[in-house]
Write a protein that holds these residues in place. Structure first.
Motif, PDB file in Angstrom:
ATOM      1  N   ALA A   1      37.145  40.938  35.723  1.00 13.20           N
ATOM      2  CA  ALA A   1      37.395  40.215  34.476  1.00 13.20           C
ATOM      3  C   ALA A   1      36.219  40.372  33.518  1.00 13.20           C
ATOM      4  N   ARG A   2      34.986  40.309  34.052  1.00 13.05           N
ATOM      5  CA  ARG A   2      33.794  40.474  33.210  1.00 13.05           C
ATOM      6  C   ARG A   2      33.771  41.863  32.573  1.00 13.05           C
ATOM      7  N   ALA A   3      34.167  42.883  33.330  1.00 17.60           N
ATOM      8  CA  ALA A   3      34.188  44.242  32.783  1.00 17.60           C
ATOM      9  C   ALA A   3      35.272  44.422  31.734  1.00 17.60           C
ATOM     10  N   LEU A   4      36.367  43.656  31.869  1.00 16.02           N
ATOM     11  CA  LEU A   4      37.505  43.829  30.966  1.00 16.02           C
ATOM     12  C   LEU A   4      37.433  42.927  29.737  1.00 16.02           C
ATOM     13  N   VAL A   5      36.513  41.963  29.725  1.00 16.64           N
ATOM     14  CA  VAL A   5      36.501  40.978  28.639  1.00 16.64           C
ATOM     15  C   VAL A   5      36.181  41.617  27.292  1.00 16.64           C
ATOM     16  N   THR A   6      35.512  42.761  27.296  1.00 21.10           N
ATOM     17  CA  THR A   6      35.203  43.453  26.040  1.00 21.10           C
ATOM     18  C   THR A   6      36.308  44.430  25.633  1.00 21.10           C
ATOM     19  N   ARG A   7      37.391  44.448  26.402  1.00 25.20           N
ATOM     20  CA  ARG A   7      38.521  45.358  26.138  1.00 25.20           C
ATOM     21  C   ARG A   7      38.046  46.815  26.067  1.00 25.20           C
ATOM     22  N   PRO A   8      37.540  47.325  27.175  1.00 26.96           N
ATOM     23  CA  PRO A   8      36.912  48.653  27.154  1.00 26.96           C
ATOM     24  C   PRO A   8      37.919  49.784  26.955  1.00 26.96           C
ATOM     25  N   ASP A   9      37.437  50.849  26.349  1.00 26.96           N
ATOM     26  CA  ASP A   9      38.210  52.096  26.298  1.00 26.96           C
ATOM     27  C   ASP A   9      38.168  52.772  27.662  1.00 26.96           C
ATOM     28  N   LEU A  10      37.013  52.677  28.327  1.00 26.97           N
ATOM     29  CA  LEU A  10      36.785  53.351  29.608  1.00 26.97           C
ATOM     30  C   LEU A  10      36.273  52.324  30.615  1.00 26.97           C
ATOM     31  N   LEU A  11      36.950  52.234  31.752  1.00 27.00           N
ATOM     32  CA  LEU A  11      36.535  51.345  32.830  1.00 27.00           C
ATOM     33  C   LEU A  11      36.038  52.189  33.992  1.00 27.00           C
ATOM     34  N   LEU A  12      34.793  51.949  34.408  1.00 26.10           N
ATOM     35  CA  LEU A  12      34.157  52.675  35.504  1.00 26.10           C
ATOM     36  C   LEU A  12      34.091  51.751  36.712  1.00 26.10           C
ATOM     37  N   LEU A  13      34.623  52.197  37.845  1.00 22.92           N
ATOM     38  CA  LEU A  13      34.649  51.377  39.056  1.00 22.92           C
ATOM     39  C   LEU A  13      34.038  52.161  40.205  1.00 22.92           C
ATOM     40  N   ASP A  14      32.963  51.611  40.778  1.00 25.57           N
ATOM     41  CA  ASP A  14      32.221  52.291  41.833  1.00 25.57           C
ATOM     42  C   ASP A  14      32.550  51.646  43.184  1.00 25.57           C
ATOM     43  N   GLU A  15      33.542  52.164  43.859  1.00 26.77           N
ATOM     44  CA  GLU A  15      33.986  51.643  45.156  1.00 26.77           C
ATOM     45  C   GLU A  15      34.102  50.114  45.161  1.00 26.77           C
ATOM     46  N   PRO A  16      34.862  49.554  44.226  1.00 30.63           N
ATOM     47  CA  PRO A  16      34.864  48.096  44.071  1.00 30.63           C
ATOM     48  C   PRO A  16      35.487  47.345  45.243  1.00 30.63           C
TER      49      PRO A  16
ATOM     50  N   THR B   1      49.257  47.783  31.586  1.00 30.77           N
ATOM     51  CA  THR B   1      49.458  46.868  30.461  1.00 30.77           C
ATOM     52  C   THR B   1      48.444  47.095  29.349  1.00 30.77           C
ATOM     53  N   GLN B   2      47.169  47.251  29.720  1.00 34.34           N
ATOM     54  CA  GLN B   2      46.100  47.304  28.726  1.00 34.34           C
ATOM     55  C   GLN B   2      45.714  48.719  28.311  1.00 34.34           C
ATOM     56  N   LYS B   3      46.156  49.717  29.063  1.00 34.20           N
ATOM     57  CA  LYS B   3      46.030  51.128  28.660  1.00 34.20           C
ATOM     58  C   LYS B   3      44.594  51.643  28.621  1.00 34.20           C
ATOM     59  N   PHE B   4      43.662  51.005  29.320  1.00 34.43           N
ATOM     60  CA  PHE B   4      42.304  51.544  29.357  1.00 34.43           C
ATOM     61  C   PHE B   4      42.264  52.772  30.274  1.00 34.43           C
ATOM     62  N   THR B   5      41.272  53.620  30.076  1.00 36.93           N
ATOM     63  CA  THR B   5      41.051  54.807  30.888  1.00 36.93           C
ATOM     64  C   THR B   5      40.172  54.423  32.073  1.00 36.93           C
ATOM     65  N   VAL B   6      40.430  55.023  33.238  1.00 35.34           N
ATOM     66  CA  VAL B   6      39.726  54.624  34.455  1.00 35.34           C
ATOM     67  C   VAL B   6      39.090  55.831  35.142  1.00 35.34           C
ATOM     68  N   LEU B   7      37.816  55.668  35.539  1.00 38.43           N
ATOM     69  CA  LEU B   7      37.179  56.543  36.522  1.00 38.43           C
ATOM     70  C   LEU B   7      36.858  55.680  37.728  1.00 38.43           C
ATOM     71  N   PHE B   8      37.442  56.008  38.868  1.00 35.83           N
ATOM     72  CA  PHE B   8      37.408  55.151  40.051  1.00 35.83           C
ATOM     73  C   PHE B   8      36.816  55.933  41.216  1.00 35.83           C
ATOM     74  N   VAL B   9      35.614  55.538  41.648  1.00 39.33           N
ATOM     75  CA  VAL B   9      34.971  56.193  42.792  1.00 39.33           C
ATOM     76  C   VAL B   9      35.458  55.537  44.081  1.00 39.33           C
ATOM     77  N   THR B  10      35.830  56.364  45.063  1.00 37.89           N
ATOM     78  CA  THR B  10      36.281  55.850  46.349  1.00 37.89           C
ATOM     79  C   THR B  10      35.996  56.875  47.441  1.00 37.89           C
ATOM     80  N   HIS B  11      35.870  56.391  48.678  1.00 34.20           N
ATOM     81  CA  HIS B  11      35.819  57.269  49.840  1.00 34.20           C
ATOM     82  C   HIS B  11      37.173  57.334  50.545  1.00 34.20           C
ATOM     83  N   SER B  12      38.135  56.547  50.072  1.00 32.48           N
ATOM     84  CA  SER B  12      39.412  56.428  50.757  1.00 32.48           C
ATOM     85  C   SER B  12      40.438  57.395  50.163  1.00 32.48           C
ATOM     86  N   LEU B  13      40.902  58.325  50.983  1.00 32.32           N
ATOM     87  CA  LEU B  13      41.965  59.229  50.538  1.00 32.32           C
ATOM     88  C   LEU B  13      43.207  58.444  50.157  1.00 32.32           C
TER      89      LEU B  13
END
Length: 250
Positions: free
Chosen positions: A134-149, A171-183
């Motif tokens: 929620a804290r990351a989304l409160v600014t309505r980002p164009d790009l959301l970066l998630l590091d193994e959240p 719903t909000q249409k932001f772009t996502v880069l999502f780091v994960t180790h899980s296939l």
């Protein structure tokens, strides 16, 4: 782009990636291959050693907004959940009344409206990660970066938060880069899975998922999903022929 740290650690080597607005990209690769460094460079937390990176804004009259969710929630333990989510707006000196309203709306979006007054220690692991999101989304980002959240969470909580993240992104249409180790996580969430080599990280392949989004939970048991996971396993293990051409799995 490439990245070498001051101690000589060469982390990224000639990484080239173009991401379309609204796309959900998963970054997959072995530990230490530079996935987190890639996010930190994208966020402006680390300088590039060579090359360039551009994040375009959805609005022509302002810089691009970037949100970042770390591996751990990194909430201020002395502050309420509402104050934690409001923090990015407070730092921008947004009026308290409007900042509170936007923070409450962000908490509503992640299912934490009833916990606005709680302290972080009163939250479960999954709830704390929702607050961080929620804290990351409160600014309505164009790009959301998630590091193994979701890495530290149990499997059922990971599934549930993954489903919720997908709904929010749809719903909000932001772009996502999502780091994960899980296939499995990468195959379920992403439009495109980009696979990195061991350090120094290079992109050794990518697989595009053509299944409609947001995806139903039962997609995880489907044959196309299992085939996608197997293709990612082959890329990671080096069994697949390396190619810069995306492969479509739908």
């Amino acid at each position: 782009m490439s990245k070498t740290f001051a101690d000589g650690l060469h982390t990224l080597e000639a990484v080239s990636l173009e991401v379309a607005p609204g796309e959900f990209i998963a970054l997959l690769g072995p530990s230490g291959c530079g996935k987190t460094t890639f996010l930190r460079v994208a966020a402006g937390l680390e300088p590039l050693s060579d090359g360039r990176l551009t994040v375009k804004s959805a609005a022509p009259d302002r810089p691009a907004e970037i949100g970042y969710v770390f591996q751990t929630p990194t909430l201020m333990p002395w502050a309420s959940v509402l104050a934690n989510v409001r923090l990015p707006l407070t730092l921008r000196k947004k009026p308290r009344k409007s900042a509170d309203a936007e923070a409450k709306a962000a908490l509503e979006n992640v299912g934490l409206a009833d916990f606005a007054g709680a302290l972080p220690r009163q939250l479960s692991g999954g709830m704390a990660m929702r607050a961080s999101l929620a804290r990351a989304l409160v600014t309505r980002p164009d790009l959301l970066l998630l590091d193994e959240p979701f890495a530290a969470l149990d499997e059922m909580t990971r599934f549930r938060l993954g489903d919720e993240l997908m709904e929010l992104q749809a719903t909000q249409k932001f772009t996502v880069l999502f780091v994960t180790h899980s296939l499995y996580e990468a195959a379920f969430l992403a439009d495109r899975v980009v696979v990195f080599s061991p350090r120094p990280g290079r992109i050794i392949g990518e697989v595009r998922n053509g299944a409609a989004r947001p995806r139903r939970p039962d997609y995880r048991t489907s044959q196309p999903f299992q085939e996608l996971v197997e293709e990612l396993r082959r890329l990671l293990s080096g069994d697949a022929e390396l190619s810069s051409s995306p492969q479509n799995m739908s």
